[in-house]
Design a protein around this motif. Sequence first.
Motif, PDB file in Angstrom:
ATOM      1  N   CYS A  19       0.830  -1.213   0.000  1.00 48.03           N
ATOM      2  CA  CYS A  19       0.000   0.000   0.000  1.00 48.03           C
ATOM      3  C   CYS A  19       0.866   1.265   0.000  1.00 48.03           C
ATOM      4  O   CYS A  19       1.748   1.408   0.842  1.00 48.03           O
ATOM      5  N   SER A  22      -0.457   3.743   3.720  1.00 53.68           N
ATOM      6  CA  SER A  22      -1.029   2.847   4.738  1.00 53.68           C
ATOM      7  C   SER A  22      -2.029   3.561   5.652  1.00 53.68           C
ATOM      8  O   SER A  22      -1.831   4.711   6.038  1.00 53.68           O
ATOM      9  N   CYS A  23      -3.081   2.845   6.012  1.00 52.24           N
ATOM     10  CA  CYS A  23      -4.093   3.426   6.903  1.00 52.24           C
ATOM     11  C   CYS A  23      -3.608   3.407   8.349  1.00 52.24           C
ATOM     12  O   CYS A  23      -4.330   3.829   9.249  1.00 52.24           O
ATOM     13  N   VAL A 116      -6.798   4.085   0.147  1.00 51.35           N
ATOM     14  CA  VAL A 116      -6.368   4.434  -1.203  1.00 51.35           C
ATOM     15  C   VAL A 116      -6.873   3.423  -2.247  1.00 51.35           C
ATOM     16  O   VAL A 116      -7.232   3.805  -3.368  1.00 51.35           O
ATOM     17  N   HIS A 117      -6.943   2.171  -1.872  1.00 52.54           N
ATOM     18  CA  HIS A 117      -7.417   1.188  -2.848  1.00 52.54           C
ATOM     19  C   HIS A 117      -8.919   1.329  -3.090  1.00 52.54           C
ATOM     20  O   HIS A 117      -9.401   1.141  -4.211  1.00 52.54           O
TER      21      HIS A 117
HETATM   22  S1  SF4 Z   1      -6.878  -1.022   4.172  1.00 51.30           S
HETATM   23 FE1  SF4 Z   1      -6.503   0.314   2.399  1.00 51.30          FE
HETATM   24  S2  SF4 Z   1      -5.201   1.986   3.197  1.00 51.30           S
HETATM   25 FE2  SF4 Z   1      -5.102   0.300   4.688  1.00 51.30          FE
HETATM   26  S3  SF4 Z   1      -3.264  -0.849   4.094  1.00 51.30           S
HETATM   27 FE3  SF4 Z   1      -5.057  -1.829   3.084  1.00 51.30          FE
HETATM   28  S4  SF4 Z   1      -5.174  -0.876   1.038  1.00 51.30           S
HETATM   29 FE4  SF4 Z   1      -3.839   0.429   2.328  1.00 51.30          FE
END
Ligand code: SF4
Length: 379
Positions: A19, A22-23, A116-117
């Motif tokens: 990612c 990252s969240c 983001v995804h």
């Molecule tokens: S939940 Fe979404 S923002 Fe969090 S690590 Fe996974 S893809 Fe990235």
Amino acid sequence: MLVKKISYYDEFQCLMGECPQSCCKGWRIPLDDKAIRRFRNEKGLWGLRLKMAMHGKVQPSFSPYCFRCPFLRMDGRCGMQLKKGEDYLAEICRIYPRIRFCPGNYTELQLDLSCVHVAELFMKHREEQFFVEKELDEEQEQTGDNDDTEYLQALDESRGQLMAAITDASADGDPDALGVALKNVVAYASTVQDKMMREGVDEPEALRSGFDLSEETDWLPECFPLPIALINQLMSTDFYQDGMQYVLPLLYKLCHMYYRRFDKLSYEEGEKEWNRLFRKHIAGHPERVKLYAAYYNSHLLRTYMECYEDYSFFKHTMTGVIGLNVIMLFETLWREKYGTLSEKELARIISVCERRVYHNEVVEKELMKEIMKEKAKTA
Ligand code: SF4
């Protein structure tokens, strides 16, 4: 039970170590009561690590200053999940970015664009802001305690009408038509809220009466684009933080693009410049009007039903307008600087803006205060 899923729900899969945003960084991670009890009962070195990571007495959180979760490893994976398994995590970490709304007799499942995804999936499915329905055997836990089914139905109908109005207004790619529709949606929401909270009108009646989106509204600021003075208020709140360059470098860069362009201008000059940039951007990319309308509809789809519990119609409709304007501003500034913007880059802009506008209580409160001041001036 009837389960309604946003059309692209099943396509989501966490990017984990891959990612780009990252969240586990850039915001506070609120802990639920069960997790707090579980973490406080731990002993030994692990218990000590947990206690040191939890901040705040009443409702502790991880990462209170919006830096990074102390359990996030350098390889981008969650140290807590690796050590203890997924079930051990705080609820928010287990379910994010999924959003569940279950008023009792059905469930809505959606995805949060701060991931983001998910923002990438939204871009891909921008014209599919609807639910896919399925009857499932499994039971779902209720998410609130309201049981007024007539209100629920009226709320759902009203959300559908507002979304249809936004879609219609954007059909010809006319930004001014979308601006009028956004303003009318917020004005309608404000009227509904006043009718319920101040005049004591029953919820279904307040929602169904006077649904006239063509009425002129004079107390609200323009909504598309918002006045630069209001956007500047946003930039002066917690929205921007110095430490952001380490945890949300993209947002840090975008904020600095804004400061460089607008900081030396008076409000009048800034307003003129903002309008010039906005008109130029839309003239070069008229298809964006539909995308922005889809974004606002996605916001309504995700947040409007929260009014079932909190009755905050004005807040839920207005924060969408603010988020939309910030995204548009950053897209405009990016194009001015680099000449082009890929879909993936726009998805990342959407995701960082969502994190700071909707998941930041200070920002939300400050902004609402400013808008209410405008309302008071014209009352
Ligand atoms: S939940 Fe979404 S923002 Fe969090 S690590 Fe996974 S893809 Fe990235």
